[in-house]
Structure formats: C-alpha cells, structure tokens
Write an enzyme that holds these catalytic residues in place. Structure first.
Site, PDB file in Angstrom:
ATOM      1  N   THR A  40      32.448  39.817  40.611  1.00 43.88           N
ATOM      2  CA  THR A  40      31.056  39.702  40.157  1.00 43.88           C
ATOM      3  C   THR A  40      30.961  38.772  38.945  1.00 43.88           C
ATOM      4  OG1 THR A  40      30.683  41.957  40.877  1.00 43.88           O
ATOM      5  CG2 THR A  40      29.063  41.058  39.359  1.00 43.88           C
ATOM      6  N   HIS A  43      31.041  35.304  40.108  1.00 45.37           N
ATOM      7  CA  HIS A  43      29.720  34.876  40.618  1.00 45.37           C
ATOM      8  C   HIS A  43      28.824  34.454  39.449  1.00 45.37           C
ATOM      9  CE1 HIS A  43      30.155  35.988  44.807  1.00 45.37           C
ATOM     10  NE2 HIS A  43      30.583  37.193  44.468  1.00 45.37           N
ATOM     11  N   HIS A  63      32.377  44.396  32.987  1.00 46.71           N
ATOM     12  CA  HIS A  63      32.167  45.848  33.127  1.00 46.71           C
ATOM     13  C   HIS A  63      33.453  46.612  33.400  1.00 46.71           C
ATOM     14  CE1 HIS A  63      31.768  43.926  37.072  1.00 46.71           C
ATOM     15  NE2 HIS A  63      32.398  45.008  37.518  1.00 46.71           N
ATOM     16  N   GLU A  64      34.600  45.924  33.410  1.00 46.34           N
ATOM     17  CA  GLU A  64      35.884  46.619  33.616  1.00 46.34           C
ATOM     18  C   GLU A  64      36.607  46.592  32.278  1.00 46.34           C
ATOM     19  OE1 GLU A  64      37.896  44.475  36.766  1.00 46.34           O
ATOM     20  OE2 GLU A  64      36.304  44.879  38.208  1.00 46.34           O
ATOM     21  N   CYS A  93      19.967  56.864  37.491  1.00 45.19           N
ATOM     22  CA  CYS A  93      18.664  57.271  36.958  1.00 45.19           C
ATOM     23  C   CYS A  93      18.663  58.721  36.476  1.00 45.19           C
ATOM     24  CB  CYS A  93      17.570  57.036  37.989  1.00 45.19           C
ATOM     25  SG  CYS A  93      17.460  58.308  39.265  1.00 45.19           S
ATOM     26  N   ASP A 195      45.112  38.673  55.265  1.00 44.75           N
ATOM     27  CA  ASP A 195      44.474  37.754  54.315  1.00 44.75           C
ATOM     28  C   ASP A 195      44.863  36.342  54.722  1.00 44.75           C
ATOM     29  OD1 ASP A 195      43.760  36.271  51.753  1.00 44.75           O
ATOM     30  OD2 ASP A 195      43.303  38.309  51.101  1.00 44.75           O
ATOM     31  N   ARG A 200      48.661  36.177  48.115  1.00 43.43           N
ATOM     32  CA  ARG A 200      48.181  37.569  48.160  1.00 43.43           C
ATOM     33  C   ARG A 200      48.898  38.387  49.236  1.00 43.43           C
ATOM     34  NH1 ARG A 200      41.820  37.058  46.258  1.00 43.43           N
ATOM     35  NH2 ARG A 200      42.400  37.024  44.056  1.00 43.43           N
ATOM     36  N   LEU A 262      33.637  48.127  52.381  1.00 51.60           N
ATOM     37  CA  LEU A 262      33.384  47.807  50.965  1.00 51.60           C
ATOM     38  C   LEU A 262      32.959  46.352  50.817  1.00 51.60           C
ATOM     39  CD1 LEU A 262      34.025  48.988  47.911  1.00 51.60           C
ATOM     40  CD2 LEU A 262      35.808  47.250  48.034  1.00 51.60           C
ATOM     41  N   TYR A 287      29.728  52.052  48.125  1.00 46.42           N
ATOM     42  CA  TYR A 287      29.235  51.361  46.936  1.00 46.42           C
ATOM     43  C   TYR A 287      29.814  52.040  45.702  1.00 46.42           C
ATOM     44  CZ  TYR A 287      25.950  49.304  43.575  1.00 46.42           C
ATOM     45  OH  TYR A 287      25.398  48.649  42.517  1.00 46.42           O
TER      46      TYR A 287
HETATM   47  P1  NAD Z   1      38.335  38.991  46.554  1.00 49.88           P
HETATM   48  O1  NAD Z   1      37.315  37.965  46.867  1.00 49.88           O
HETATM   49  O2  NAD Z   1      39.268  38.781  45.430  1.00 49.88           O
HETATM   50  O3  NAD Z   1      39.219  39.293  47.863  1.00 49.88           O
HETATM   51  C1  NAD Z   1      38.795  39.048  49.149  1.00 49.88           C
HETATM   52  C2  NAD Z   1      40.015  38.578  49.942  1.00 49.88           C
HETATM   53  O4  NAD Z   1      39.646  38.443  51.307  1.00 49.88           O
HETATM   54  C3  NAD Z   1      40.551  37.222  49.471  1.00 49.88           C
HETATM   55  O5  NAD Z   1      41.912  37.328  49.097  1.00 49.88           O
HETATM   56  C4  NAD Z   1      40.356  36.329  50.701  1.00 49.88           C
HETATM   57  O6  NAD Z   1      41.397  35.366  50.857  1.00 49.88           O
HETATM   58  C5  NAD Z   1      40.371  37.367  51.830  1.00 49.88           C
HETATM   59  N1  NAD Z   1      39.788  36.871  53.081  1.00 49.88           N
HETATM   60  C6  NAD Z   1      38.829  35.927  53.283  1.00 49.88           C
HETATM   61  N2  NAD Z   1      38.632  35.731  54.598  1.00 49.88           N
HETATM   62  C7  NAD Z   1      39.462  36.571  55.255  1.00 49.88           C
HETATM   63  C8  NAD Z   1      39.735  36.805  56.626  1.00 49.88           C
HETATM   64  N3  NAD Z   1      39.083  36.160  57.605  1.00 49.88           N
HETATM   65  N4  NAD Z   1      40.673  37.743  56.939  1.00 49.88           N
HETATM   66  C9  NAD Z   1      41.340  38.411  55.980  1.00 49.88           C
HETATM   67  N5  NAD Z   1      41.131  38.195  54.653  1.00 49.88           N
HETATM   68  C10 NAD Z   1      40.206  37.290  54.297  1.00 49.88           C
HETATM   69  O7  NAD Z   1      37.512  40.358  46.382  1.00 49.88           O
HETATM   70  P2  NAD Z   1      37.834  41.772  45.704  1.00 49.88           P
HETATM   71  O8  NAD Z   1      37.445  41.741  44.276  1.00 49.88           O
HETATM   72  O9  NAD Z   1      39.191  42.275  46.066  1.00 49.88           O
HETATM   73  O10 NAD Z   1      36.710  42.614  46.476  1.00 49.88           O
HETATM   74  C11 NAD Z   1      36.816  42.819  47.874  1.00 49.88           C
HETATM   75  C12 NAD Z   1      35.444  42.806  48.552  1.00 49.88           C
HETATM   76  O11 NAD Z   1      34.692  43.945  48.122  1.00 49.88           O
HETATM   77  C13 NAD Z   1      34.560  41.607  48.247  1.00 49.88           C
HETATM   78  O12 NAD Z   1      33.804  41.299  49.407  1.00 49.88           O
HETATM   79  C14 NAD Z   1      33.643  42.112  47.146  1.00 49.88           C
HETATM   80  O13 NAD Z   1      32.416  41.411  47.098  1.00 49.88           O
HETATM   81  C15 NAD Z   1      33.435  43.534  47.586  1.00 49.88           C
HETATM   82  N6  NAD Z   1      33.107  44.507  46.530  1.00 49.88           N
HETATM   83  C16 NAD Z   1      32.259  45.503  46.887  1.00 49.88           C
HETATM   84  C17 NAD Z   1      31.983  46.521  45.980  1.00 49.88           C
HETATM   85  C18 NAD Z   1      31.088  47.638  46.405  1.00 49.88           C
HETATM   86  O14 NAD Z   1      30.763  48.485  45.551  1.00 49.88           O
HETATM   87  N7  NAD Z   1      30.706  47.702  47.684  1.00 49.88           N
HETATM   88  C19 NAD Z   1      32.547  46.506  44.707  1.00 49.88           C
HETATM   89  C20 NAD Z   1      33.439  45.471  44.378  1.00 49.88           C
HETATM   90  C21 NAD Z   1      33.724  44.484  45.313  1.00 49.88           C
HETATM   91 ZN    ZN Z   2      19.336  58.466  40.673  1.00 44.94          ZN
END
Ligand code: NAD
Ligand code: ZN
Length: 341
Positions: A40, A43, A63-64, A93, A195, A200, A262, A287
């Site tokens: 995040t 981004h 935030h970490e 909330c 991956d 990785r 996720l 989430y």
């Molecule tokens: P990251 O972007 O560091 O890791 C994603 C990994 O997926 C990368 O290493 C990338 O190479 C790999 N990848 C891309 N295409 C692929 C494919 N076709 N097959 C296999 N692997 C592939 O992200 P992260 O920080 O480890 O977070 C993981 C995911 O979770 C992200 O999508 C992030 O946005 C999401 N996220 C969701 C929450 C939530 O609360 N739902 C919280 C944090 C992160």
């Molecule tokens: Zn609430």
C-alpha cells in the site's frame, strides 16, 4: 519530529519536519523503533489511481510498526508506559452490527492509519488505545514490526483446516512467504507456492514450501502428479492479485476445496464460474486481521517456533527510504524494514 510525508499529489515521498501528533483522550503515543513497508505504501509512493483516490496530502504514511508506549490519553491511563507495542492499522467504528458483536474485522466503516489518519513512518505515532497490541517482550522486534502483514497471512491461512491438507499458495510476496511458514507450522502436507519471480521462489523454499514453481515454466498438474496428488488442492490461498494465478487455482482444487482470497483482483477479473459451482468450491474474501484473535494466534505461533526470519530480507535507516522503495519496486526482496533509532 522527522516523518516520511506524502506532501504533494505526485510520485515520491518527502522526509520532513512535522509537529509531533496530538494525543486525544482516546489515543496513545508510540515512539517508533521500526516500521515496515507495505505494498500500500508503494502505491502511495507511486501515486497511482488507488492512491489518488484515497490519500489527501499532506499525509504521514505507514501502518506497520513496533515501538515503545510513551504517553496515554485520559481513557488509557491504566496502560503501563515503557512497554513494547505494535498496533492494528484499521480503526473501526465500534457501533455497526459487526463491531457490536465483536466481529470488528467486518466493520462497515473502517479507516486506515497512514491513509486517512497520520501514520507510522515517523518518530512518533498517535493511534486509538483500542488499536494498541501489547507485545510479548520475547518476540523479535523485526517480526513485531511485521505483525500487520503476518496478520494478513495468519488470518488467510487459518481460515480453513490445514492439518494434513495440500495447500496451493499463489504469490510469494511477503504475505505469501509468511503464509507458507504458517501452513508448515500448522501441519499441512504439501505446500506448493507459485510466483513469477525467481528470487521470491527461492525464499518460498526457505519458508517451508514443498515445491516453489514458476507457472510459466512448470504446469501445476505436473507438480501434483509428481507429488502423488490425485484429486487437487484442498486449500488455496490467493496472495498474488493476479487473474491468471486465481484461475490456475480455481482449476486445480479438489471438489469441495476451500479458497481464501486475500489478493486484490483487478476490476475486470474473470473466473470460470462453472468450476466454482460444479466443483462445489468455497471462496472466502479476507480483509485485514481479526481483532484481536489473529494477533493472539500470530503471537502464540511465533512464541512456539513459527520462524518468518527468511522473509524479512532488508533493513534501512529511515533516511535511506528512497533506496528501500526502489528495492520494493524491483521486487528483489521480501519484507523491507525502516529503522528509526
Ligand atoms: P506483493 O505484490 O509483494 O506479492 C505478490 C506476488 O505475486 C509477487 O511476488 C508477484 O511476482 C506474484 N505474482 C504476480 N503474478 C503472478 C502469477 N500469475 N502467479 C503467481 N504469482 C504471481 O504483495 P503482498 O504484499 O505479499 O500482498 C499479497 C496480495 O494481497 C496483494 O494482491 C495485495 O494487494 C493483497 N493484500 C490484501 C490485503 C487484504 O486485507 N485483503 C492486505 C494486504 C495485501
Ligand atoms: Zn463498525
């Protein structure tokens, strides 16, 4: 105090002198020791469409974290100062149906530390006292600073029974890597991680993956055959945000298999609904972290031998934040931590 601030609506982040945050009657003040960089934050650094829609500069981001509790607002006077803490980045909330029932991770009206409120890439952080996690002092501070993503991994991985099961994890980013170690700790049989990034994949093997594969080179069906898996994966943890990876997962689950989702999928993601329906799949969206059962579980797992060390690959002084963000962009890293002392 020093802080990393999104001070302008454009790419980048700026090291600034800002006022120490105000500690309201419901807040506590933490002196930050370490903060970790999340996707995040990247981004926000890159100022992509998501960031433009969610961040109003100037904003201290991040935030970490872990640090020391140094001041307590009127309503939190009972807490002992000087203890080591981390904290939950989702502020809930407290009044919606789910909050009232104790299911705070399902709050309909959350806001984010380092997004809608100033964050942890700073010498001091003010958060609501209810978001503070009082840490066991035996836990390594780098691990503690990573409790937010470790909590995402824990919440996702422990959504379904893992003991003796075959697990597919798509995406070996920091969260997928941590989830690999959790599945191993929780007694899964085969853990296959996919991956596209060879750096990785090597880390995934260190975290306990049975096989770590690039799906562009090796078919999942071949891996399953070599492992003697006849019917498909029992549990899938989608942690890539990739449509292709999600579809590979949907296509290689056992009938009745369980998927915890996720990864944040693109708007136009298509999946093969026939496979979901006719194969009786369960898909659960995840989430954040359960407040605070996930925090309890990850603490107890870390204290009973869960080792996420290999996923915490780099550390920088906060003044070197540009190097840290460049490294994250390249992807030749696991978790990247900034030191504030
Ligand atoms: P990251 O972007 O560091 O890791 C994603 C990994 O997926 C990368 O290493 C990338 O190479 C790999 N990848 C891309 N295409 C692929 C494919 N076709 N097959 C296999 N692997 C592939 O992200 P992260 O920080 O480890 O977070 C993981 C995911 O979770 C992200 O999508 C992030 O946005 C999401 N996220 C969701 C929450 C939530 O609360 N739902 C919280 C944090 C992160
Ligand atoms: Zn609430």
């Amino acid at each position: 105090m020093k802080a990393l601030v999104k001070s302008k609506p454009q790419e980048g982040l700026w090291l600034c002198d800002v006022d120490q945050p105000v500690v309201g009657s419901d807040d506590v003040l933490v002196k930050i020791e370490k903060s970790a960089i999340c996707g995040t934050d990247l981004h926000i650094y890159n100022w992509d469409e998501w960031a433009q829609n969610h961040i109003q500069p100037p904003r201290v981001i991040g935030h970490e974290f872990c640090g020391t509790l140094i001041e307590c607002g009127e309503n939190w006077k009972q807490l002992k100062r000087g203890i080591t803490v981390s904290g939950e980045g989702h502020v809930v909330c407290g009044r919606c149906r789910n909050c009232m029932a104790g299911r705070r991770h399902l709050c309909r009206d959350t806001y984010g530390v380092g997004i809608e409120r100033d964050g942890a890439f700073a010498e001091y952080l003010s958060i609501p006292g209810s978001n503070l996690w009082l840490a066991d002092p035996a836990i390594d501070k780098n691990v503690l600073a990573s409790f937010d993503p470790l909590g995402n991994a824990t919440h996702t991985a422990l959504s379904f029974d893992l003991l003796g099961e075959d697990v597919l994890i798509t995406g070996a980013g920091p969260i997928g890597l941590m989830a690999t170690a959790i599945c191993r700790h929780a007694g899964a049989r085969h853990i296959v991680v996919s991956d596209l990034n060879p750096y990785r994949l090597t880390l995934a093997r260190k975290m306990g993956a049975t096989r770590a594969i690039n799906p562009q080179d090796i078919q999942l069906t071949d891996v399953m055959e070599k492992l003697g898996m006849a019917e498909g994966f029992d549990v899938g943890l989608e942690m890539s945000g990739s449509e292709q990876a999600f579809n590979q997962m949907v296509g290689s689950m056992i009938h009745g298999g369980k998927i915890a989702l996720l990864g944040i999928q693109g708007e136009d993601t298509k999946i093969d609904w026939d496979k979901v329906v006719f194969n009786g799949l369960t898909i659960k969206g995840i989430y954040g972290r359960e407040m605070y059962e996930t925090w309890y579980k990850m603490s107890s797992m870390v204290l009973s031998g869960l080792d996420i060390g290999p996923s915490l690959t780099h550390q920088f002084h906060y003044t070197e934040f540009k190097k840290a963000f460049d490294l994250m962009r390249e992807g030749l890293c696991g978790k990247v931590i900034l030191n504030w002392d």
